[in-house]
Write a protein that holds these residues in place. Structure first.
Motif, short mmCIF file in Angstrom:
data_model
loop_
_atom_site.label_atom_id
_atom_site.label_comp_id
_atom_site.label_asym_id
_atom_site.label_seq_id
_atom_site.Cartn_x
_atom_site.Cartn_y
_atom_site.Cartn_z
N ARG A 154 0.75 -1.25 0.14
CA ARG A 154 0.01 -0.02 0.13
C ARG A 154 0.95 1.50 -0.15
NH1 ARG A 154 -3.17 -2.57 4.09
NH2 ARG A 154 -2.66 -1.11 5.55
N ASP A 155 1.94 1.26 0.86
CA ASP A 155 2.63 2.38 0.77
C ASP A 155 3.55 2.53 -0.49
OD1 ASP A 155 1.89 2.33 3.54
OD2 ASP A 155 3.79 3.27 4.20
N PHE A 156 3.97 1.53 -0.94
CA PHE A 156 4.43 1.56 -2.20
C PHE A 156 3.81 2.07 -3.41
CE2 PHE A 156 8.26 -1.98 -1.89
CZ PHE A 156 8.83 -1.16 -0.72
N LEU A 157 2.68 1.67 -3.34
CA LEU A 157 1.48 2.27 -4.36
C LEU A 157 1.43 3.85 -4.26
CD1 LEU A 157 -0.46 1.54 -6.82
CD2 LEU A 157 -2.25 1.28 -4.99
N LYS A 158 1.45 4.25 -2.83
CA LYS A 158 1.27 5.53 -2.57
C LYS A 158 2.70 6.29 -3.15
CE LYS A 158 0.58 8.38 1.65
NZ LYS A 158 0.62 8.29 3.15
N TYR A 159 3.90 5.72 -2.90
CA TYR A 159 4.91 6.34 -3.12
C TYR A 159 5.49 5.70 -4.35
CZ TYR A 159 4.28 8.26 1.73
OH TYR A 159 3.91 8.81 2.65
N PHE B 67 13.43 4.51 -3.30
CA PHE B 67 12.97 3.72 -2.18
C PHE B 67 13.46 4.35 -0.92
CE2 PHE B 67 14.87 0.23 0.59
CZ PHE B 67 13.57 -0.20 0.88
N GLY B 68 14.57 4.97 -0.61
CA GLY B 68 15.03 5.70 0.57
C GLY B 68 14.20 6.73 1.04
N ASN B 69 13.14 7.15 0.14
CA ASN B 69 12.14 8.11 0.68
C ASN B 69 10.70 7.67 0.72
OD1 ASN B 69 14.17 10.10 0.72
ND2 ASN B 69 13.91 10.46 -1.74
N ALA B 70 10.65 6.29 0.91
CA ALA B 70 9.26 5.72 0.79
C ALA B 70 8.86 5.02 2.02
CB ALA B 70 9.25 4.62 -0.39
N LEU B 71 9.59 5.11 3.24
CA LEU B 71 9.45 4.46 4.28
C LEU B 71 9.02 5.21 5.47
CD1 LEU B 71 12.40 1.67 4.24
CD2 LEU B 71 10.05 1.41 3.51
N GLY B 72 8.50 6.61 5.36
CA GLY B 72 8.36 7.40 6.39
C GLY B 72 7.18 7.24 7.14
N ASP B 73 6.17 6.59 6.39
CA ASP B 73 5.26 6.08 7.29
C ASP B 73 5.13 4.92 8.15
OD1 ASP B 73 3.96 8.04 5.74
OD2 ASP B 73 2.81 7.06 4.59
N LEU B 74 6.25 3.99 7.86
CA LEU B 74 6.32 2.95 8.63
C LEU B 74 7.54 2.83 9.86
CD1 LEU B 74 6.14 0.40 5.65
CD2 LEU B 74 4.63 0.61 7.63
N ASP C 248 18.73 -0.55 -3.29
CA ASP C 248 19.44 0.53 -3.70
C ASP C 248 18.49 1.59 -3.16
OD1 ASP C 248 20.53 2.85 -4.59
OD2 ASP C 248 20.76 1.95 -6.86
N PRO C 249 18.97 2.56 -2.34
CA PRO C 249 17.97 3.55 -1.80
C PRO C 249 17.50 4.51 -3.11
CG PRO C 249 20.40 4.19 -1.13
CD PRO C 249 20.03 2.64 -1.61
N ALA C 250 18.37 4.46 -4.00
CA ALA C 250 17.95 5.54 -5.19
C ALA C 250 16.93 4.69 -6.42
CB ALA C 250 19.21 5.74 -5.80
N ALA C 251 16.58 3.32 -6.06
CA ALA C 251 15.91 2.64 -6.83
C ALA C 251 14.42 3.23 -6.65
CB ALA C 251 15.84 1.12 -6.42
N LYS C 252 13.65 3.45 -7.97
CA LYS C 252 12.45 3.68 -7.88
C LYS C 252 11.48 2.69 -7.06
CE LYS C 252 13.10 7.75 -9.83
NZ LYS C 252 12.95 8.93 -9.01
N VAL C 253 10.60 3.06 -6.31
CA VAL C 253 9.74 2.06 -5.72
C VAL C 253 8.74 1.21 -6.72
CG1 VAL C 253 7.38 1.98 -4.17
CG2 VAL C 253 9.36 3.67 -3.66
N GLU D 78 10.87 -10.17 -4.59
CA GLU D 78 11.97 -10.82 -3.82
C GLU D 78 12.44 -9.89 -2.89
OE1 GLU D 78 11.77 -11.31 -6.95
OE2 GLU D 78 10.84 -13.56 -6.95
N GLN D 79 12.68 -8.62 -3.55
CA GLN D 79 13.24 -7.49 -2.76
C GLN D 79 12.25 -6.97 -1.73
OE1 GLN D 79 14.04 -4.89 -5.95
NE2 GLN D 79 16.31 -5.01 -5.46
#
Length: 411
Positions: free
Chosen positions: A284-289, A294-301, A317-322, A328-329
């Motif tokens: 759900r969070d990945f869909l939202k962001y 990736f490094g900027n997509a965990l703020g809600d958790l 990779d923190p620079a990988a797009k969500v 697997e990742q």
């Protein structure tokens, strides 16, 4: 009326003195410190978590070692008895989360003052800055003590409440265990208890100062058959400059008997969610962001301080797009949230331990009186005994209950 010597001015020794003077005995209380209750001053960060208000029958669930030995003591002098003693002597109490009991004033000095007032009223002789270095024993019966200057004094009974080895700066240096061993008592190996842990990994140190609430921490032990679950607990923990601490860590540390390198921890950051629910929440969070890195997509958790660490542990990779993260990742990330492994490099030492694990073998002590089965008229109470409990006021109650029993039994 008998002459009774009590060695140690902590909660166990002071309560033993209260019980003995109220029976009419002439009591001399000896302590090597400049004041009584020195360790009590720092308990509960100075607030003094003096007991726990749970039903006395539930106390035994929180005693880690030799709980059955404590039945007589805890039922003879209960937490309700101790709370009544405090309130009757001018210390109103309050009950906080986890049924922990504190003075309303949040001052440990009020607890100590209550003891001192009762002892003074009953003419107990208090000897401060006085170290006892041996016992006078003849025909397996104690009849006195030896002071550091070599002076001897005769007594009809001696109660030992010298504490363990934790916080040696407060006077509990463990020396009396050597004296008892010399006179034939078996001492179960001593270890720091309710103590923080050094971790094998460096990442906990990167989170220094971060406290986590409502997490589950599980202790595992390595066996020939694989990893064995020892205990799992819900609560709070803290990351430090050396590893981990906080209530959960302190409580689990007392179960780490033996080689600490055989033990490991597993942290569940979201215990209310199953693995599947955790995965769904991340999706759900990945869909939202989905268009963020990736490094900027965990703020809600996660707390912000923990995000860089979790990103590193996930291997993503923190620079990988969500929207490019594979299943697997994502599963690896779910494991980081639910099954985060923490290796244990060892316990911190006695200077940071709240209590001592180990002590006088309880098989050599009468549980109904606290009298030594090897030496007549010698009584042993409190942290000297091989009994210990979790945090929450239980250990002080063990000290006062065994002290009260000894003070009542001594003749």
């Amino acid at each position: 009326m008998s002459r009774i010597a009590i060695i140690g001015g902590g909660p166990g020794g002071m309560m033993a003195a209260v019980a003995a003077v109220e029976k009419g005995h002439q009591v001399d209380l000896f302590d090597s410190n400049e004041k009584l209750g020195k360790k009590l001053y720092i308990t509960g960060k100075g607030r003094c978590n003096l007991t726990n208000a749970v039903d006395i029958g539930d106390y035994f669930d929180s005693i880690v070692h030799n709980r059955s030995f404590m039945y007589s003591a805890l039922y003879s002098y209960t937490n309700a008895d101790f709370m009544a003693f405090m309130e009757n002597n001018g210390v109103p109490l309050k009950i906080e989360r986890g049924d922990r009991v504190f003075p309303v004033s949040d001052k440990s000095s009020d607890v100590i003052s209550a003891f001192k007032t009762v002892l003074k009223h009953n003419r107990c002789q208090v000897h401060l800055n006085t170290k006892i270095t041996d016992l006078l024993i003849n025909d397996n019966s104690v009849n006195g003590i030896v002071l550091e200057n070599g002076e001897t004094r005769n007594f009809d009974a001696v109660i030992l409440a010298c504490g363990g080895k934790s916080y040696p700066s407060t006077g509990s240096d463990g020396n009396f265990f050597k004296i008892l061993a010399k006179w034939g008592h078996q001492i179960t190996p001593l270890a720091p208890g309710l103590v923080p842990l050094n971790t094998k990994e460096d990442w906990p140190r990167d989170l220094q100062g971060l406290a986590l609430k409502n997490v589950v921490l599980t202790l595992y032990k390595k066996t020939p058959k694989g990893q064995k679950k020892v205990k799992s607990m819900l609560g709070e923990m803290l990351f430090t400059h050396f590893g981990v601490s906080g209530p959960l860590v302190l409580s689990l540390s007392s179960d780490m008997i033996g080689n600490t390198k055989d033990f490991s921890l597993e942290l569940d950051l979201k215990p209310a969610l199953s693995l599947e629910q955790m995965d769904a929440r991340i999706q759900r969070d990945f869909l939202k962001y989905q268009n963020k890195d990736f490094g900027n997509a965990l703020g809600d958790l996660l707390p912000s301080k923990m995000i860089p660490v979790m990103v590193t542990l996930s291997g993503i990779d923190p620079a990988a797009k969500v929207n490019q993260i594979t299943r697997e990742q994502r599963q690896k990330l779910v494991e980081c949230f639910k099954q985060l492994k923490i290796g244990i490099a060892g316990l911190r030492d006695f200077t940071e331990a709240i209590i001592t694990v180990g002590g006088v073998n309880v098989k050599e002590v009468d549980p109904g009186t606290m009298e030594s089965k090897l030496i007549k008229n010698l009584y042993i109470a409190g942290e000297m005994l091989d009994v210990d409990a979790l945090t929450g006021g239980y250990n002080i109650q063990i000290a006062v209950s065994t002290g009260w029993l000894a003070g009542n039994a001594a003749e």
